[in-house]
Structure formats: structure tokens, C-alpha cells
Design an enzyme around this catalytic site. Structure first.
Site, PDB file in Angstrom:
ATOM      1  N   CYS A   1       0.840  -1.198   0.000  1.00  0.00           N
ATOM      2  CA  CYS A   1       0.000   0.000   0.000  1.00  0.00           C
ATOM      3  C   CYS A   1       0.881   1.256   0.000  1.00  0.00           C
ATOM      4  CB  CYS A   1      -0.969  -0.030   1.184  1.00  0.00           C
ATOM      5  SG  CYS A   1      -2.364   1.125   1.005  1.00  0.00           S
TER       6      CYS A   1
ATOM      7  N   HIS B   1      -3.564  -5.007   0.303  1.00  0.00           N
ATOM      8  CA  HIS B   1      -3.054  -5.564   1.554  1.00  0.00           C
ATOM      9  C   HIS B   1      -3.160  -7.090   1.511  1.00  0.00           C
ATOM     10  CE1 HIS B   1      -2.594  -1.869   4.019  1.00  0.00           C
ATOM     11  NE2 HIS B   1      -3.484  -1.398   3.171  1.00  0.00           N
TER      12      HIS B   1
ATOM     13  N   GLU C   1      -1.826  -9.230   3.319  1.00  0.00           N
ATOM     14  CA  GLU C   1      -1.799  -9.858   4.646  1.00  0.00           C
ATOM     15  C   GLU C   1      -3.192 -10.233   5.147  1.00  0.00           C
ATOM     16  OE1 GLU C   1      -1.609  -5.335   5.536  1.00  0.00           O
ATOM     17  OE2 GLU C   1      -1.013  -6.742   3.963  1.00  0.00           O
TER      18      GLU C   1
END
Length: 564
Positions: A382, A521, A523
Site C-alpha cells: 500500500c 493488503h 496480509e
């Protein structure tokens, strides 16, 4: 009909209600139960999207674009069930909904009160959230935020008390998590805080069926019997929740204490025995790594690692799937601004995560330049991707003082800006002051992008179509792409936008051993069972660099911040 397990907490906050709720759900899922989770947050904010990470920790983003509590990340990672907007709600959302109804006249001129109107709304939202892909879950594990005794959580506690009556006690199970501290000077554990916490809960009208006791050492049987006697629960329902070096050991630990057996018996269900073989394999890989790798995570919230919870977990997942011990070194980007990049010299890779605001940005850019110039594997997520583009624009594309309009509204080269600021064909922007709410103005949730074949991105994902979750406002300015690409930057994935056409989703440097940035993102979708291909690739690149360098000393680099 869905059955409910309500998890409350007492004595102090941060005992791990989220992990306890996620672990119980994981055990039930291993028994074949269709299970989902809810998180009720007592704060008045509508969502955590505008809250400081120092106060709230990470904001977790779901596929449908909800900005939620970080515990929903634990729920997804532990159960492999995707959460959504209905899986997390706050006092602010409840009151907002009730006030809208009152303004519409839905209450027919009646006096609107906490009981029954607020509590009825809470119960309706709980019932509405107890589904998976349009089908009612068999069991819904509900975590009630806050600590028993707090004023803020009283409406939630009253609502779940009422549900125990209306649904029937064989359809509801109450679990209370407390602290059993050890007093070194006395040389003994103290049960009094737990007794008082359960007393508070019972005064509200809730009798717990299970008392989970958080402790840093085994609880003597005598203390367990004492807790059982004074909290009015069976001794076998006083279950230790001991500190552990990995949250992924907790499902097996709680199952070994019989938590799932007690819950299933209370709810009147008889699913097959728990199959926790996957969890045991995961913990075995964690406990027996074959190699070690050092990752520098350069951010500005490093004093509270909960701010990067999903990211640190994703790196641990990648370590599991590469049989590696991943040592995450949290590096304060402001410290780099003050003292240079010495703290990065022994690192095998560098990661710059997402974030907002100007503070610490130049330190992150210095870290990115160090990684680029020294061939160190780099992953920018990001903001980390946007800063990689800015660093490349400044030092490789000849765009001096390039920046994002988020940090410098008057930058001569706005290589990162809001889409609405892309006004002129030459890439400059028209300065406009637009007042808007900070909440709800971002690109949020899972969105697809097209991956360019033959790129590192394609090798990582093995597909030309990828969907990942976003949480950002600013984009790489397309007007600067020809100059950036001519200098060697590769855009390896694009997203479609009705407002601006193609948007940059992934960038990389083919001339670098492993340099990668993504606007999304990743994750948020990492899972301990499978890992995530991007983080697995990143860790493998770090391991490869470590093997090749094997003691070779890095070349000296001049102080980057001063020269920038």
C-alpha cells in the site's frame, strides 16, 4: 436454529478474548460444525477506520469492504471462514441505526430507550450476523468487547442475557475469560479477581457456564476448585488459558482441557471428535524451523506491534511454509530519519507496510533506497508501494522532489495523488480544497486486477487474475508512468477504474533480485494452513539472499536522509 456462545472478559482488558473465541470456533470447525464469529465493540465510533492504531491496533478489512476490529483477522485465520460487515458492529452503529429509525417515525412516537430499543437492535444484529454465505451457522461464537463492569458494554451484556432467556439455555453458552495473577512476594496465585469478576457478571444476570482463567503458569487444582466453588460452575469448567509462545497452539491446548466437550454438551450437540492434526503440523513447523531469516519492518507504529498484526502473522505463516523462523525487527522510520540506516545492515530483507500521514515518510523512503541500491529483497504494501514509486521517481527518473499530495500538496511532481487531482495532461494537478468525511472515502475491500504474464507478479500468483483487499485513497498518477517505465519501473498488474481507467496495482524492478510493491493488503488473506504466495515468495527471496551473502559484508552507503 443457530446456537450461540458468548465470550465475555473481566478483571483487565487485553486478556485474549479474540484468540479464545477464534480458538473455540476453530475446534468446533474441526469437529465439522458450521461455525462463524461476531465481535461486538462497545465504543461509540461507527467503525475503527478513523481511529489511531496506537489506540485500537490494526484495522482489519473484509472482502466486502468493512473496516473492522483486528479480531476478525484472527477469526478468518483460525476458522477459514470469511468475515464481512455483519460480523463486527459497534455501539456507534447500533445507536446510529436506532436514531435513524426514530427520525423516520418507526417507533410511532414512543419514547426511545436503551431497554428495549437499543438491546432489541443489538439482538437483531447478532441474529443477522449468525450466517455463512446466506445459510444460518450451526454455532455462532460472539465476542463481547470491553470488560465486565464497564458502563460502555452494559447494553451488550443485557442483550445477551435476554437471548439466554428467549432462545433457551440449551441454545446459549456463556464463557467468561478472567485473569488469575501470580503474586511473587506471596508466592501464590490469587483467585479473588476472578471471583469478583464473575460476581459482577452474575449481578447483571449472566451465570457463566465456563470460566477461562488466563495465567502465566499452571493453576493448582486447589485454586481451580476454589474458583468453581465461588463462581458456581463445575470444577471441570474452570479451564486454564495459559500463556504460550504461539497463538496457534491454543486450539489444541483448550481442546485438551475439554472446552469443546463442555460447550457441545451445554448446547446439546454431538459432532465428531475434534481433528486437530492440521494445527499440530503447523505448530511442529513453528517449533522445528530449518533456517532463520531477519526481516526489517520499517514503520511508524512499531511501539505497538498490534498495529501490524495481520502482517506479522502473514510473515509467520510464510515461515511455516518455508520451515523458517522469521525474526521480525520493527524499525522506527523516524529513527532512520534521525540516525540513518545502520539498523538495516544485518537484515535479509526490508518491508514497508501501509499507513497514513506524513510522519516518518522520509525514513521509509531512505530504507527503500537502501534496499534498492544494495539488492536487498523489498516488499512494499500500500503506502510502501507508493513510497517505492516516489523513491524511484526521485533517484532514477530524474523527478526531483517527487512526492504524494498526501504529504506535500505543492510538490512539483505529484507521482502519487487522489484520482480527482489528476487534472491536466502533463501530470500537474489543479489545487482544490474539498471538505469530506474521513470515514468511508477509500477504495475498500476485495477488488480484482489483471496480472501481466512473464512478470514476477505472475510467477508469484501463477494467474493473470488476482483479487486482493484494499484500504487506501491515493493512487499512482498515471501521467507519470511513461517516465517511470522508461527509467526501468515495471507495472505488473492493473485494476480497472470507472473514474480513471487502469490503476497501478503492482510494481517491480526486473533489474533487482526481488523488488516488489502492491497497492493492496495481501496480509488480510493470509492463512496459516496455506500461507500466502506473495509472503512465501518474499521469505524465499530473503533466504536466497542470506545464502548467497553468507557473511559477505554490505557495501557502505552514504547517509540517505541527509542526501535526499
Amino acid at each position: 436454529m443457530t446456537k450461540f456462545v458468548f465470550v465475555t472478559g473481566g478483571v483487565v482488558s487485553s486478556l485474549g478474548k479474540g484468540i479464545a473465541a477464534a480458538s473455540l470456533a476453530a475446534i468446533l470447525a474441526s469437529r465439522g460444525v458450521r461455525v462463524t464469529n461476531l465481535k461486538l465493540d462497545p465504543y461509540i465510533n461507527v467503525d475503527p477506520g478513523t481511529m489511531s492504531p496506537f489506540q485500537h491496533g490494526e484495522v482489519f478489512v473484509t472482502d466486502d469492504g468493512a473496516e473492522t476490529d483486528l479480531d476478525l483477522g484472527h477469526y478468518e485465520r483460525f476458522t477459514d471462514v470469511k468475515m464481512g460487515k455483519r460480523n463486527n458492529f459497534t455501539t456507534g452503529q447500533i445507536y446510529e441505526s436506532v436514531i435513524r429509525k426514530e427520525r423516520r417515525g418507526d417507533y410511532l412516537g414512543g419514547t426511545v430507550q436503551v431497554i428495549p430499543h437499543i438491546t432489541d437492535e443489538i439482538k437483531a444484529w447478532i441474529q443477522n450476523g449468525a450466517e455463512i454465505n446466506g445459510t444460518d451457522a450451526e454455532v455462532c461464537v460472539v465476542e463481547v468487547g470491553g470488560t465486565v463492569g464497564d458502563i460502555e458494554s452494559l447494553p451488550f451484556l443485557e442483550a445477551i442475557r435476554q437471548m439466554g432467556i428467549t432462545l433457551g439455555r440449551d441454545n446459549v453458552c456463556y464463557i467468561h475469560l478472567t485473569l488469575v495473577p501470580y503474586i511473587p512476594t506471596a508466592g501464590e496465585m490469587k483467585t479473588k479477581p476472578t471471583q469478583h469478576s464473575v460476581k459482577e457478571l452474575r449481578e447483571i444476570g449472566i451465570q457463566p457456564d465456563v470460566v477461562l482463567c488466563r495465567a502465566d503458569r499452571p493453576i493448582p487444582d486447589g485454586d481451580r476448585r476454589k474458583i468453581a466453588l465461588f463462581t458456581n460452575v463445575p470444577a471441570e469448567a474452570v479451564i486454564p488459558a495459559l500463556d504460550t509462545d504461539s497463538i496457534y497452539k491454543i486450539p489444541a491446548a483448550l481442546s485438551a482441557e475439554g472446552l469443546d466437550v463442555i460447550v457441545c454438551k451445554k448446547l446439546g450437540i454431538a459432532p465428531p471428535q475434534a481433528d486437530l492434526a492440521n494445527w499440530r503440523r503447523l505448530t511442529d513447523a513453528l517449533e522445528h524451523p530449518e533456517q532463520t531469516v531477519n526481516i526489517a519492518m520499517v514503520g511508524k507504529y512499531v511501539d505497538l506491534t498490534e498495529s501490524y498484526k495481520s502482517l506479522s502473522e502473514a510473515l509467520i505463516h510464510a515461515g511455516i511454509h518455508t520451515r523458517s523462523k522469521v525474526c521480525i525487527h520493527y524499525v522506527d522510520s523516524e529513527a532512520i530519519e534521525r540516525g540513518g540506516i545502520e539498523g538495516l545492515r544485518d537484515m535479509d530483507s526490508v518491508l514497508v507496510p501501509g499507513g497514513f500521514g506524513k510522519r516518518g515518510v522520509e525514513g521509509k523512503i531512505a530504507a527503500i533506497r537502501y534496499a534498492r541500491e544494495n539488492g536487498i529483497p523489498y516488499l512494499g504494501i500500500c503506502l510502501g508501494m507508493q513510497l517505492a514509486v516516489i523513491e524511484f521517481a526521485r533517484h532514477m527518473a530524474g523527478l526531483a522532489n517527487a512526492n504524494s499530495t498526501e504529504f506535500d500538496a505543492d510538490t512539483p511532481h505529484p507521482v502519487v495523488a487522489l484520482i480527482t487531482e489528476w487534472q491536466n495532461h502533463d501530470g500537474t494537478i489543479e489545487r482544490r480544497s474539498v471538505a469530506s468525511d474521513l470515514g468511508g472515502t477509500m477504495r475498500l475491500g476485495a477488488q480484482p486486477c489483471d496480472v501481466v504474464p512473464g512478470t514476477l507478479a505472475y510467477r508469484i500468483y501463477g494467474s493473470t487474475r488476482v483479487a486482493e483487499r484494499h484500504r487506501h485513497r491515493y493512487e499512482v498518477n498515471n501521467h507519470y508512468l511513461p517516465r517511470l517505465q522508461a527509467a526501468g519501473l515495471t507495472v505488473s498488474a492493473w485494476a480497472k477504474s470507472a473514474a480513471a481507467g487502469d490503476l497501478v496495482e503492482m510494481v517491480e524492478l526486473p533489474q533487482h533480485p526481488w523488488f516488489f510493491g502492491c497497492q493492496f493488503h495481501p496480509e488480510f488473506t493470509s492463512n496459516p494452513r496455506r500461507g500466502h504466495p506473495l509472503f512465501v515468495g518474499f521469505i524465499r527471496a530473503a533466504l536466497d539472499r542470506k545464502r548467497k551473502s553468507s557473511g559477505a559484508k554490505e557495501g557502505t552507503l552514504a547517509e540517505l536522509v541527509a542526501s535526499d
